[in-house]
Motif scaffolding. Structure first.
Motif, PDB file in Angstrom:
ATOM      1  N   VAL A  31       0.837  -1.204   0.000  1.00 13.05           N
ATOM      2  CA  VAL A  31       0.000   0.000   0.000  1.00 13.05           C
ATOM      3  C   VAL A  31       0.869   1.249   0.000  1.00 13.05           C
ATOM      4  O   VAL A  31       0.677   2.156  -0.802  1.00 13.05           O
ATOM      5  CB  VAL A  31      -0.970  -0.001   1.202  1.00 13.05           C
ATOM      6  N   GLU A  32       1.815   1.315   0.905  1.00 10.89           N
ATOM      7  CA  GLU A  32       2.664   2.497   1.011  1.00 10.89           C
ATOM      8  C   GLU A  32       3.636   2.593  -0.169  1.00 10.89           C
ATOM      9  O   GLU A  32       3.878   3.663  -0.708  1.00 10.89           O
ATOM     10  CB  GLU A  32       3.424   2.470   2.334  1.00 10.89           C
ATOM     11  N   TYR A  33       4.203   1.475  -0.560  1.00  6.79           N
ATOM     12  CA  TYR A  33       5.097   1.402  -1.716  1.00  6.79           C
ATOM     13  C   TYR A  33       4.584   0.276  -2.610  1.00  6.79           C
ATOM     14  O   TYR A  33       4.918  -0.887  -2.400  1.00  6.79           O
ATOM     15  CB  TYR A  33       6.546   1.144  -1.282  1.00  6.79           C
ATOM     16  N   PRO A  34       3.787   0.615  -3.616  1.00  3.06           N
ATOM     17  CA  PRO A  34       3.135  -0.420  -4.424  1.00  3.06           C
ATOM     18  C   PRO A  34       4.054  -1.166  -5.386  1.00  3.06           C
ATOM     19  O   PRO A  34       3.631  -2.150  -5.989  1.00  3.06           O
ATOM     20  CB  PRO A  34       2.056   0.347  -5.177  1.00  3.06           C
ATOM     21  N   PHE A  35       5.291  -0.698  -5.564  1.00  2.00           N
ATOM     22  CA  PHE A  35       6.241  -1.416  -6.414  1.00  2.00           C
ATOM     23  C   PHE A  35       7.646  -1.213  -5.874  1.00  2.00           C
ATOM     24  O   PHE A  35       7.911  -0.292  -5.117  1.00  2.00           O
ATOM     25  CB  PHE A  35       6.143  -0.980  -7.880  1.00  2.00           C
ATOM     26  N   SER A  36       8.532  -2.115  -6.271  1.00  2.00           N
ATOM     27  CA  SER A  36       9.907  -2.090  -5.774  1.00  2.00           C
ATOM     28  C   SER A  36      10.856  -1.576  -6.849  1.00  2.00           C
ATOM     29  O   SER A  36      10.476  -1.411  -8.010  1.00  2.00           O
ATOM     30  CB  SER A  36      10.327  -3.509  -5.363  1.00  2.00           C
ATOM     31  N   VAL A  37      12.093  -1.378  -6.479  1.00  5.36           N
ATOM     32  CA  VAL A  37      13.123  -0.984  -7.440  1.00  5.36           C
ATOM     33  C   VAL A  37      13.300  -2.103  -8.474  1.00  5.36           C
ATOM     34  O   VAL A  37      13.483  -1.833  -9.661  1.00  5.36           O
ATOM     35  CB  VAL A  37      14.451  -0.659  -6.726  1.00  5.36           C
ATOM     36  N   GLY A  38      13.194  -3.345  -8.036  1.00  4.59           N
ATOM     37  CA  GLY A  38      13.258  -4.458  -8.981  1.00  4.59           C
ATOM     38  C   GLY A  38      12.136  -4.398 -10.010  1.00  4.59           C
ATOM     39  O   GLY A  38      12.346  -4.676 -11.196  1.00  4.59           O
ATOM     40  N   ASP A  39      10.933  -4.015  -9.583  1.00  3.48           N
ATOM     41  CA  ASP A  39       9.812  -3.861 -10.517  1.00  3.48           C
ATOM     42  C   ASP A  39      10.104  -2.779 -11.552  1.00  3.48           C
ATOM     43  O   ASP A  39       9.737  -2.910 -12.724  1.00  3.48           O
ATOM     44  CB  ASP A  39       8.530  -3.500  -9.769  1.00  3.48           C
ATOM     45  N   ILE A  40      10.775  -1.723 -11.129  1.00  2.00           N
ATOM     46  CA  ILE A  40      11.141  -0.646 -12.065  1.00  2.00           C
ATOM     47  C   ILE A  40      12.107  -1.181 -13.121  1.00  2.00           C
ATOM     48  O   ILE A  40      11.992  -0.865 -14.305  1.00  2.00           O
ATOM     49  CB  ILE A  40      11.749   0.556 -11.315  1.00  2.00           C
ATOM     50  N   GLY A 111      26.891   7.508 -13.014  1.00  2.00           N
ATOM     51  CA  GLY A 111      25.709   7.181 -13.803  1.00  2.00           C
ATOM     52  C   GLY A 111      24.736   8.343 -13.875  1.00  2.00           C
ATOM     53  O   GLY A 111      25.115   9.466 -14.196  1.00  2.00           O
ATOM     54  N   LEU A 112      23.480   8.068 -13.534  1.00  2.00           N
ATOM     55  CA  LEU A 112      22.467   9.120 -13.576  1.00  2.00           C
ATOM     56  C   LEU A 112      21.471   8.920 -12.446  1.00  2.00           C
ATOM     57  O   LEU A 112      21.443   7.876 -11.802  1.00  2.00           O
ATOM     58  CB  LEU A 112      21.768   9.136 -14.946  1.00  2.00           C
ATOM     59  N   PHE A 113      20.653   9.941 -12.208  1.00  2.00           N
ATOM     60  CA  PHE A 113      19.637   9.837 -11.167  1.00  2.00           C
ATOM     61  C   PHE A 113      18.430  10.681 -11.538  1.00  2.00           C
ATOM     62  O   PHE A 113      18.501  11.569 -12.379  1.00  2.00           O
ATOM     63  CB  PHE A 113      20.199  10.210  -9.792  1.00  2.00           C
ATOM     64  N   LEU A 114      17.309  10.360 -10.918  1.00  2.00           N
ATOM     65  CA  LEU A 114      16.050  11.066 -11.130  1.00  2.00           C
ATOM     66  C   LEU A 114      15.689  11.756  -9.822  1.00  2.00           C
ATOM     67  O   LEU A 114      15.027  11.172  -8.961  1.00  2.00           O
ATOM     68  CB  LEU A 114      14.940  10.088 -11.535  1.00  2.00           C
ATOM     69  N   PRO A 115      16.133  13.003  -9.622  1.00  2.00           N
ATOM     70  CA  PRO A 115      15.968  13.649  -8.318  1.00  2.00           C
ATOM     71  C   PRO A 115      14.521  13.915  -7.923  1.00  2.00           C
ATOM     72  O   PRO A 115      14.216  14.008  -6.733  1.00  2.00           O
ATOM     73  CB  PRO A 115      16.747  14.960  -8.467  1.00  2.00           C
ATOM     74  N   ASP A 116      13.634  14.007  -8.885  1.00  6.59           N
ATOM     75  CA  ASP A 116      12.246  14.329  -8.559  1.00  6.59           C
ATOM     76  C   ASP A 116      11.314  13.126  -8.635  1.00  6.59           C
ATOM     77  O   ASP A 116      10.114  13.258  -8.386  1.00  6.59           O
ATOM     78  CB  ASP A 116      11.730  15.430  -9.487  1.00  6.59           C
ATOM     79  N   ALA A 117      11.827  11.966  -8.979  1.00  2.82           N
ATOM     80  CA  ALA A 117      10.977  10.778  -9.095  1.00  2.82           C
ATOM     81  C   ALA A 117      10.491  10.347  -7.721  1.00  2.82           C
ATOM     82  O   ALA A 117      11.227  10.410  -6.737  1.00  2.82           O
ATOM     83  CB  ALA A 117      11.745   9.641  -9.759  1.00  2.82           C
ATOM     84  N   CYS A 118       9.239   9.938  -7.659  1.00  6.68           N
ATOM     85  CA  CYS A 118       8.691   9.387  -6.418  1.00  6.68           C
ATOM     86  C   CYS A 118       7.624   8.361  -6.772  1.00  6.68           C
ATOM     87  O   CYS A 118       7.155   8.293  -7.909  1.00  6.68           O
ATOM     88  CB  CYS A 118       8.144  10.479  -5.510  1.00  6.68           C
ATOM     89  N   VAL A 119       7.249   7.578  -5.796  1.00  7.30           N
ATOM     90  CA  VAL A 119       6.333   6.469  -6.028  1.00  7.30           C
ATOM     91  C   VAL A 119       4.999   6.938  -6.604  1.00  7.30           C
ATOM     92  O   VAL A 119       4.362   6.221  -7.374  1.00  7.30           O
ATOM     93  CB  VAL A 119       6.161   5.636  -4.731  1.00  7.30           C
ATOM     94  N   THR A 120       4.584   8.155  -6.281  1.00  8.19           N
ATOM     95  CA  THR A 120       3.300   8.652  -6.800  1.00  8.19           C
ATOM     96  C   THR A 120       3.351   8.954  -8.293  1.00  8.19           C
ATOM     97  O   THR A 120       2.302   9.119  -8.912  1.00  8.19           O
ATOM     98  CB  THR A 120       2.834   9.899  -6.028  1.00  8.19           C
ATOM     99  N   ASP A 121       4.547   9.006  -8.882  1.00 10.00           N
ATOM    100  CA  ASP A 121       4.658   9.162 -10.337  1.00 10.00           C
ATOM    101  C   ASP A 121       4.142   7.923 -11.062  1.00 10.00           C
ATOM    102  O   ASP A 121       3.746   8.009 -12.221  1.00 10.00           O
ATOM    103  CB  ASP A 121       6.114   9.392 -10.762  1.00 10.00           C
ATOM    104  N   GLY A 122       4.188   6.800 -10.403  1.00 13.81           N
ATOM    105  CA  GLY A 122       3.724   5.550 -10.985  1.00 13.81           C
ATOM    106  C   GLY A 122       4.841   4.792 -11.686  1.00 13.81           C
ATOM    107  O   GLY A 122       5.797   5.379 -12.203  1.00 13.81           O
ATOM    108  N   LEU A 123       4.688   3.492 -11.697  1.00 14.35           N
ATOM    109  CA  LEU A 123       5.688   2.605 -12.288  1.00 14.35           C
ATOM    110  C   LEU A 123       5.886   2.895 -13.770  1.00 14.35           C
ATOM    111  O   LEU A 123       7.023   2.967 -14.245  1.00 14.35           O
ATOM    112  CB  LEU A 123       5.265   1.148 -12.080  1.00 14.35           C
ATOM    113  N   ASP A 124       4.815   3.088 -14.508  1.00 16.51           N
ATOM    114  CA  ASP A 124       4.928   3.307 -15.954  1.00 16.51           C
ATOM    115  C   ASP A 124       5.714   4.571 -16.286  1.00 16.51           C
ATOM    116  O   ASP A 124       6.589   4.554 -17.152  1.00 16.51           O
ATOM    117  CB  ASP A 124       3.544   3.372 -16.600  1.00 16.51           C
TER     118      ASP A 124
END
Length: 140
Positions: A31-40, A111-124
């Motif tokens: 519920v709090e984290y609906p997907f994992s880094v592995g799912d990404i 490498g690279l990073f997504l500083p503004d990415a968060c779980v509410t952005d959605g997996l897709d």
């Protein structure tokens, strides 16, 4: 005549102030984290198409993506809480010298990073951003 300490007792005899509201329940798994880094990692590899694969690390806290290159890309959450992708550039991969990264993606030494990415952005959405970044890095 009342003693000096009587006023102190009267002043603190009332009920104590209510504590701040504390979280007393626990969210159900997913519920709090609906997907994992592995799912990404899996979702990103699917967007990149045939010839790309992915795997989740222990507990899904990391993910690896590989494709038709020497390099393997590792997804992780860095110490600042940002979704990051680390990789080594191999001379044999012949990638562009200065890739044009998509909006929301920043480069750093490993490498690279997504500083503004968060779980509410959605997996897709997150997977789309990473796939676009990988295409830019590899020049495909």
């Amino acid at each position: 005549m009342p003693d000096q300490n009587d006023h102190l007792i009267t002043a603190i005899a009332g009920p104590p102030p209510a504590p701040p509201a504390l979280r007393m329940d626990f969210p159900a798994p997913g519920v709090e984290y609906p997907f994992s880094v592995g799912d990404i990692a899996y979702a990103t590899a699917r967007r990149l198409g045939p010839g790309w694969g992915a795997d989740a690390g222990y507990w899904g806290t990391t993910g690896s993506i590989w494709g038709p290159y020497t390099a393997t890309f590792t997804l992780l959450i860095d110490v600042e809480g940002d979704l990051s992708m680390v990789y080594d550039v191999a001379a044999s991969d012949e990638w562009p010298e200065a890739p044009q990264l998509p909006p929301g993606v920043q480069e750093f030494s490993a490498g690279l990073f997504l500083p503004d990415a968060c779980v509410t952005d959605g997996l897709d959405h997150i997977a789309d951003q990473l796939a676009a970044a990988l295409r830019a890095i590899t020049g495909t």
